[in-house]
Design an enzyme around this catalytic site. Structure first.
Site, PDB file in Angstrom:
ATOM      1  N   ARG A 184      43.029  30.859  49.363  1.00  0.00           N
ATOM      2  CA  ARG A 184      43.380  31.730  48.902  1.00  0.00           C
ATOM      3  C   ARG A 184      43.125  33.223  50.641  1.00  0.00           C
ATOM      4  O   ARG A 184      43.709  33.415  50.958  1.00  0.00           O
ATOM      5  CB  ARG A 184      42.662  32.954  48.052  1.00  0.00           C
ATOM      6  N   ARG A 188      42.850  32.961  60.671  1.00  0.00           N
ATOM      7  CA  ARG A 188      43.657  33.062  62.325  1.00  0.00           C
ATOM      8  C   ARG A 188      42.467  32.957  63.749  1.00  0.00           C
ATOM      9  O   ARG A 188      41.683  33.433  63.730  1.00  0.00           O
ATOM     10  CB  ARG A 188      44.338  34.576  61.978  1.00  0.00           C
ATOM     11  N   ARG A 261      34.571  32.487  34.032  1.00  0.00           N
ATOM     12  CA  ARG A 261      33.891  33.347  34.390  1.00  0.00           C
ATOM     13  C   ARG A 261      33.241  34.387  34.196  1.00  0.00           C
ATOM     14  O   ARG A 261      34.768  35.426  34.039  1.00  0.00           O
ATOM     15  CB  ARG A 261      34.115  32.719  35.757  1.00  0.00           C
ATOM     16  N   ARG A 292      28.239  40.521  46.377  1.00  0.00           N
ATOM     17  CA  ARG A 292      29.005  41.313  46.397  1.00  0.00           C
ATOM     18  C   ARG A 292      28.650  42.965  46.374  1.00  0.00           C
ATOM     19  O   ARG A 292      28.183  43.476  45.251  1.00  0.00           O
ATOM     20  CB  ARG A 292      30.780  41.907  46.775  1.00  0.00           C
ATOM     21  N   GLU A 312      27.999  43.849  41.808  1.00  0.00           N
ATOM     22  CA  GLU A 312      28.775  42.870  41.684  1.00  0.00           C
ATOM     23  C   GLU A 312      28.149  40.844  41.401  1.00  0.00           C
ATOM     24  O   GLU A 312      27.766  40.463  42.190  1.00  0.00           O
ATOM     25  CB  GLU A 312      30.317  42.462  42.302  1.00  0.00           C
ATOM     26  N   TYR A 360      44.604  32.556  37.742  1.00  0.00           N
ATOM     27  CA  TYR A 360      43.595  33.282  38.962  1.00  0.00           C
ATOM     28  C   TYR A 360      44.643  34.772  39.271  1.00  0.00           C
ATOM     29  O   TYR A 360      44.953  34.118  40.802  1.00  0.00           O
ATOM     30  CB  TYR A 360      43.349  32.366  39.770  1.00  0.00           C
ATOM     31  N   ASP A 362      46.380  37.586  41.005  1.00  0.00           N
ATOM     32  CA  ASP A 362      46.218  38.707  41.361  1.00  0.00           C
ATOM     33  C   ASP A 362      47.294  39.935  41.682  1.00  0.00           C
ATOM     34  O   ASP A 362      47.807  40.197  40.594  1.00  0.00           O
ATOM     35  CB  ASP A 362      46.571  39.529  43.546  1.00  0.00           C
TER      36      ASP A 362
HETATM   37  P1  FAD Z   1      43.951  42.813  32.354  1.00  0.00           P
HETATM   38  O1  FAD Z   1      43.350  43.311  32.877  1.00  0.00           O
HETATM   39  O2  FAD Z   1      42.852  41.891  31.999  1.00  0.00           O
HETATM   40  O3  FAD Z   1      44.292  43.472  30.685  1.00  0.00           O
HETATM   41  C1  FAD Z   1      44.272  42.824  29.370  1.00  0.00           C
HETATM   42  C2  FAD Z   1      44.126  44.555  28.894  1.00  0.00           C
HETATM   43  O4  FAD Z   1      43.629  43.465  27.379  1.00  0.00           O
HETATM   44  C3  FAD Z   1      42.334  44.625  28.577  1.00  0.00           C
HETATM   45  O5  FAD Z   1      42.588  45.530  28.769  1.00  0.00           O
HETATM   46  C4  FAD Z   1      41.931  43.631  27.514  1.00  0.00           C
HETATM   47  O6  FAD Z   1      40.576  44.698  26.717  1.00  0.00           O
HETATM   48  C5  FAD Z   1      42.684  43.783  26.282  1.00  0.00           C
HETATM   49  N1  FAD Z   1      42.871  42.450  25.316  1.00  0.00           N
HETATM   50  C6  FAD Z   1      42.363  42.056  25.373  1.00  0.00           C
HETATM   51  N2  FAD Z   1      42.764  40.625  24.375  1.00  0.00           N
HETATM   52  C7  FAD Z   1      42.523  41.671  23.239  1.00  0.00           C
HETATM   53  C8  FAD Z   1      43.278  42.789  21.633  1.00  0.00           C
HETATM   54  N3  FAD Z   1      42.148  40.998  21.041  1.00  0.00           N
HETATM   55  N4  FAD Z   1      42.532  43.082  21.599  1.00  0.00           N
HETATM   56  C9  FAD Z   1      43.175  44.300  22.112  1.00  0.00           C
HETATM   57  N5  FAD Z   1      43.016  43.929  23.195  1.00  0.00           N
HETATM   58  C10 FAD Z   1      43.030  42.942  23.820  1.00  0.00           C
HETATM   59  N6  FAD Z   1      43.973  41.684  42.580  1.00  0.00           N
HETATM   60  C11 FAD Z   1      44.398  42.839  43.009  1.00  0.00           C
HETATM   61  O7  FAD Z   1      45.882  42.233  43.319  1.00  0.00           O
HETATM   62  N7  FAD Z   1      44.039  42.856  44.094  1.00  0.00           N
HETATM   63  C12 FAD Z   1      42.309  43.289  44.217  1.00  0.00           C
HETATM   64  O8  FAD Z   1      41.839  43.343  44.771  1.00  0.00           O
HETATM   65  C13 FAD Z   1      41.568  42.275  42.836  1.00  0.00           C
HETATM   66  N8  FAD Z   1      40.213  41.869  42.504  1.00  0.00           N
HETATM   67  C14 FAD Z   1      40.081  42.053  41.477  1.00  0.00           C
HETATM   68  C15 FAD Z   1      38.391  41.590  41.625  1.00  0.00           C
HETATM   69  C16 FAD Z   1      37.819  41.264  39.865  1.00  0.00           C
HETATM   70  C17 FAD Z   1      36.676  41.773  39.950  1.00  0.00           C
HETATM   71  C18 FAD Z   1      38.914  40.778  39.162  1.00  0.00           C
HETATM   72  C19 FAD Z   1      38.207  40.382  38.516  1.00  0.00           C
HETATM   73  C20 FAD Z   1      40.245  41.025  39.262  1.00  0.00           C
HETATM   74  C21 FAD Z   1      40.655  41.319  40.740  1.00  0.00           C
HETATM   75  N9  FAD Z   1      42.131  41.146  40.600  1.00  0.00           N
HETATM   76  C22 FAD Z   1      43.068  41.705  41.863  1.00  0.00           C
HETATM   77  C23 FAD Z   1      43.203  40.688  39.076  1.00  0.00           C
HETATM   78  C24 FAD Z   1      43.569  41.445  38.465  1.00  0.00           C
HETATM   79  O9  FAD Z   1      42.327  43.064  38.455  1.00  0.00           O
HETATM   80  C25 FAD Z   1      44.194  41.550  37.634  1.00  0.00           C
HETATM   81  O10 FAD Z   1      45.565  40.687  38.608  1.00  0.00           O
HETATM   82  C26 FAD Z   1      44.723  42.022  37.200  1.00  0.00           C
HETATM   83  O11 FAD Z   1      43.902  43.533  36.215  1.00  0.00           O
HETATM   84  C27 FAD Z   1      45.736  41.684  35.476  1.00  0.00           C
HETATM   85  O12 FAD Z   1      45.979  42.360  35.025  1.00  0.00           O
HETATM   86  P2  FAD Z   1      46.412  42.380  32.969  1.00  0.00           P
HETATM   87  O13 FAD Z   1      47.649  43.077  31.865  1.00  0.00           O
HETATM   88  O14 FAD Z   1      46.719  40.754  33.548  1.00  0.00           O
HETATM   89  O15 FAD Z   1      44.801  42.068  32.306  1.00  0.00           O
HETATM   90  N1  UDP Z   2      34.738  32.929  49.060  1.00  0.00           N
HETATM   91  C1  UDP Z   2      33.743  32.947  50.343  1.00  0.00           C
HETATM   92  N2  UDP Z   2      32.932  33.744  50.650  1.00  0.00           N
HETATM   93  C2  UDP Z   2      33.155  34.857  50.801  1.00  0.00           C
HETATM   94  C3  UDP Z   2      34.212  35.686  50.341  1.00  0.00           C
HETATM   95  C4  UDP Z   2      35.296  34.503  49.146  1.00  0.00           C
HETATM   96  O1  UDP Z   2      33.176  31.865  49.803  1.00  0.00           O
HETATM   97  O2  UDP Z   2      33.172  35.576  51.336  1.00  0.00           O
HETATM   98  C5  UDP Z   2      35.498  31.771  48.711  1.00  0.00           C
HETATM   99  C6  UDP Z   2      34.887  31.941  46.873  1.00  0.00           C
HETATM  100  O3  UDP Z   2      34.902  30.776  46.408  1.00  0.00           O
HETATM  101  C7  UDP Z   2      35.286  33.022  46.301  1.00  0.00           C
HETATM  102  C8  UDP Z   2      36.755  32.618  46.718  1.00  0.00           C
HETATM  103  O4  UDP Z   2      36.860  32.527  48.698  1.00  0.00           O
HETATM  104  O5  UDP Z   2      35.761  33.126  45.173  1.00  0.00           O
HETATM  105  C9  UDP Z   2      38.186  34.070  46.687  1.00  0.00           C
HETATM  106  O6  UDP Z   2      37.401  35.093  47.518  1.00  0.00           O
HETATM  107  P1  UDP Z   2      38.837  36.430  46.779  1.00  0.00           P
HETATM  108  O7  UDP Z   2      37.707  37.742  47.461  1.00  0.00           O
HETATM  109  O8  UDP Z   2      39.675  35.874  47.179  1.00  0.00           O
HETATM  110  O9  UDP Z   2      38.198  36.863  45.434  1.00  0.00           O
HETATM  111  P2  UDP Z   2      38.003  37.389  44.449  1.00  0.00           P
HETATM  112  O10 UDP Z   2      37.863  38.749  45.198  1.00  0.00           O
HETATM  113  O11 UDP Z   2      39.059  37.251  43.192  1.00  0.00           O
HETATM  114  O12 UDP Z   2      36.879  37.260  43.557  1.00  0.00           O
END
Ligand code: FAD
Ligand code: UDP
Length: 379
Positions: A184, A188, A261, A292, A312, A360, A362
């Protein structure tokens, strides 16, 4: 005739886009979510005039113009560019791995010097791979994240910026993790700290919740409502169900539990204007228990007198915890495939999103999947 055309389980990005498009086509939807708010993991909430990303930093990025325009049609995005800083003990490095990182590590100044240094750093990994090459000289694919990282960027960066972060993030040794996770991150040979390679990037002005509110405007929504609490009743209510929760839970874990996780977020309001000078600082050594610290105001260039920061912490997942990351290794992907067989035979349930598809994803990928699903459904 049932009461609703669609029952949408999950008010995250997938469920909200599906509902918005279905409503636009004249369909009647009910959206439920077990959390006490809409938005799923993109949910933002205002504190001290700052939009706090309640479930970790969310930066929208895509190279797909249709997706970018679609999201901007709800709320305009700002020009935020993610450029995290990595802290390893008392050393600071720019991410992703670029000329600034290489200069700080080794003092190299030109791309050729950096490439020569990385080549030297990769030698050991390449020698091992070459010893296992096939008759045509093709190197075997890296078997795990450690092998992938060593072949991508070499020993120093692996030891300082990847190994500790990765092992605490995933709760497993880097030798037990799939290699795709590290792919991911860009590598560069320019002085460019932009974390993503995509054409478009930004943060919605006013936070993500504003987008979800617009998507769900005029649609019946029930929060604090778990599908499984009244499953039989919900199944009678609508012609079809759109399920964005965990697929293994939907099938009563009959083949076993998928692994996820989890995370724990600790937020604080500080009586300070600027705590760390950047939205995202990664702590890459294993001994620091969080991965972070996010300083939310910097996503929107905030000038408030106070600041909100969030640490986090990665956490093991067990039933009942929030499943933030699907564990997409071989074992879990194989188990998921068994559930998917059941899912593909369903006539009146559509599965989607990060949990429903156990990927996984985004945000931009979820937008694409949701638009594909709703268009296929309505066509
Ligand atoms: P979710 O947002 O998980 O929505 C699913 C919903 O279903 C939840 O609200 C849950 O409560 C509900 N649900 C589940 N089971 C039930 C049930 N039985 N009854 C009622 N409700 C239920 N993406 C990016 O593009 N850029 C980023 O920088 C980025 N950072 C991230 C950082 C973190 C820490 C995490 C965890 C994810 C990140 N993502 C990021 C990914 C992004 O969050 C997801 O791609 C996106 O939110 C997924 O949307 P979704 O609707 O599939 O799932
Ligand atoms: N990663 C790392 N060091 C960093 C940032 C990311 O080793 O400082 C690795 C780590 O394994 C992480 C993966 O790169 O799970 C993807 O990072 P990203 O920032 O895309 O993770 P997310 O925002 O989805 O948690």
């Amino acid at each position: 005739m049932k009461q609703y055309d669609y029952l949408i389980v999950g008010a995250g990005l997938f469920g909200s886009i599906f509902s918005y498009e279905a409503k636009k086509a004249g369909k009647k939807c009910l959206v439920i979510d077990r959390r006490n708010h809409i938005g799923g993991n993109v949910y933002t909430e205002e504190t001290e005039g700052i939009n706090v990303h309640k479930y970790g930093a969310h930066i929208f990025h895509t190279s797909n113009k249709e997706v970018w325009d679609y999201m901007n049609s709800f709320v305009e995005f700002n020009r935020y560019t993610n450029s995290p800083v990595a802290r390893y003990k008392d050393e600071l490095y720019n991410l992703p791995f670029n000329m600034n990182t290489f200069h700080a590590l080794w003092g190299v100044k030109t791309p050729d010097e950096a490439k020569a240094k990385i080549q030297e750093q990769m030698r050991e990994a390449l020698e091992q791979a070459t010893a296992n090459a096939d008759a045509d000289g093709n190197l075997p694919d890296p078997k795990n994240l450690e092998e992938q990282a060593l072949r991508l960027i070499g020993r120093d960066i692996y030891e300082k910026l990847i190994k500790g972060y990765t092992e605490k993030q995933w709760g497993k040794r880097a030798t037990e993790l799939p290699s795709f996770i590290i792919k991911r991150l860009p590598v560069r040979f320019t002085y460019d700290n932009n974390y993503f390679n995509d054409k478009y990037q930004g943060i919605p002005n006013g936070g993500y919740t504003a987008i979800i509110e617009k998507m769900l405007d005029g649609i019946e929504v029930q929060t604090n409502t778990d599908f499984f609490a009244k499953r039989a009743e919900y199944e009678q209510m609508a012609e079809k169900i759109v399920f964005t929760g965990m697929l293994d839970e939907f099938y009563g874990y009959r083949f076993g539990e998928l692994e996820y996780r989890s995370l724990r977020f600790e937020s604080e309001v500080l009586d300070l204007e600027n705590y760390q000078g950047n939205a995202v600082v990664n702590y890459t050594e294993y001994e620091v228990p969080y991965t972070r610290i996010i300083e939310h105001k910097h996503f929107e260039y905030g000038t408030q007198s106070k600041t909100v920061i969030t640490r986090e912490y990665p956490a093991a997942w067990k039933k009942g915890d929030e499943p933030y990351y699907p564990m997409n290794d071989e074992k879990n992907n194989a188990l998921f495939a068994k559930y998917q067989e059941l899912a593909s035979a369903e006539k009146s349930v559509i599965f989607g999103g990060r949990l429903g598809e156990f990927k996984y994803y985004d945000m931009h990928q979820v937008v694409v999947r949701a638009l594909e699903a709703v268009r296929a459904e309505l066509s």
